[in-house]
Design a protein around this motif. Sequence first.
Motif, PDB file in Angstrom:
ATOM      1  N   VAL A  52       0.856  -1.192   0.000  1.00 34.81           N
ATOM      2  CA  VAL A  52       0.000   0.000   0.000  1.00 34.81           C
ATOM      3  C   VAL A  52       0.891   1.241   0.000  1.00 34.81           C
ATOM      4  N   ARG A  53       0.314   2.353  -0.448  1.00 36.44           N
ATOM      5  CA  ARG A  53       1.043   3.624  -0.441  1.00 36.44           C
ATOM      6  C   ARG A  53       0.870   4.302   0.915  1.00 36.44           C
ATOM      7  N   ARG A  54       1.958   4.812   1.462  1.00 31.07           N
ATOM      8  CA  ARG A  54       1.897   5.547   2.712  1.00 31.07           C
ATOM      9  C   ARG A  54       1.130   6.858   2.507  1.00 31.07           C
ATOM     10  N   PRO A  55       0.396   7.314   3.525  1.00 34.98           N
ATOM     11  CA  PRO A  55      -0.294   8.610   3.418  1.00 34.98           C
ATOM     12  C   PRO A  55       0.706   9.754   3.285  1.00 34.98           C
ATOM     13  N   THR A  56       0.222  10.870   2.764  1.00 35.57           N
ATOM     14  CA  THR A  56       1.113  12.005   2.494  1.00 35.57           C
ATOM     15  C   THR A  56       0.821  13.210   3.384  1.00 35.57           C
ATOM     16  N   GLY A  64       4.005   8.697   0.747  1.00 32.51           N
ATOM     17  CA  GLY A  64       3.852   8.245  -0.626  1.00 32.51           C
ATOM     18  C   GLY A  64       4.631   7.000  -1.001  1.00 32.51           C
ATOM     19  N   LEU A  66       5.784   2.950  -0.936  1.00 32.75           N
ATOM     20  CA  LEU A  66       5.145   1.652  -0.775  1.00 32.75           C
ATOM     21  C   LEU A  66       5.520   1.048   0.572  1.00 32.75           C
ATOM     22  N   THR A 138      -7.368   2.289   2.001  1.00 28.89           N
ATOM     23  CA  THR A 138      -6.244   1.794   1.202  1.00 28.89           C
ATOM     24  C   THR A 138      -6.657   1.279  -0.170  1.00 28.89           C
ATOM     25  N   SER A 140      -7.596   2.626  -2.877  1.00 28.90           N
ATOM     26  CA  SER A 140      -7.073   3.338  -4.042  1.00 28.90           C
ATOM     27  C   SER A 140      -5.554   3.238  -4.145  1.00 28.90           C
ATOM     28  N   THR A 141      -4.878   2.796  -3.083  1.00 32.64           N
ATOM     29  CA  THR A 141      -3.410   2.780  -3.093  1.00 32.64           C
ATOM     30  C   THR A 141      -2.841   1.376  -3.020  1.00 32.64           C
ATOM     31  N   GLN A 143      -1.804  -2.371  -4.061  1.00 31.40           N
ATOM     32  CA  GLN A 143      -1.474  -3.013  -5.326  1.00 31.40           C
ATOM     33  C   GLN A 143      -0.722  -4.306  -5.090  1.00 31.40           C
TER      34      GLN A 143
END
Length: 199
Positions: A52-56, A64, A66, A138, A140-141, A143
């Motif tokens: 997952v992408r980390r929050p920004t 941002g 992984l 998560t 949307s982020t 993968q």
Amino acid sequence: MPPAKKKSSPSPASRPLHDQPQACGQDFARPLVTVDVVIFTVQAQHLQVLLVRRPTGEGEPFPGMLALPGGFVDVERDATLLDCAVRKLRDKTGLHTHHLEQLGSWGSAGRDPRGWSVTQVYMALVPAPVPTVAAPDTASTAQWLDVDTACASPLAFDHATLLNAALARLRSKVEYTSLPAFLLPEPFTLPQLQQVYEV
């Protein structure tokens, strides 16, 4: 008449527990405690891992990047580390697994810029076809990446180390257990199982 001997006080170790000083009342720094989950599946004859992408947001470490799904232990909701792992698997991915095993613990002063931290890592196996990641924070982020691609990618915290440890555990257990069966939907055939072993 000789003076009466003074009664010696019992040592702290020999006192009943309710008489012991309470460590929780002491003022000392405590580490951050988290649980991370390495989730594997097999799709199109490739072993894959969910990242997952980390929050920004402001103050977020490694924005941002992984990372493995995970998060902090909630002392109000998690009676055990396993409870936390199950909750994180559900809340972060919406996925369900029949195999969730404890991999190990990692901790140091430098693995998280927010402070001294320790994480307990679990490994989960999910059969294909993998349902869509449904967790709202998560979806949307998240993968699925081939493990070779994931291992070559820069990951947040020390998650590259955690991923490699999980991959080594999975590959070693293939040699002497039926663990790959958890990567297949039921019912499955022996040729399908053989194919997963080869992956």
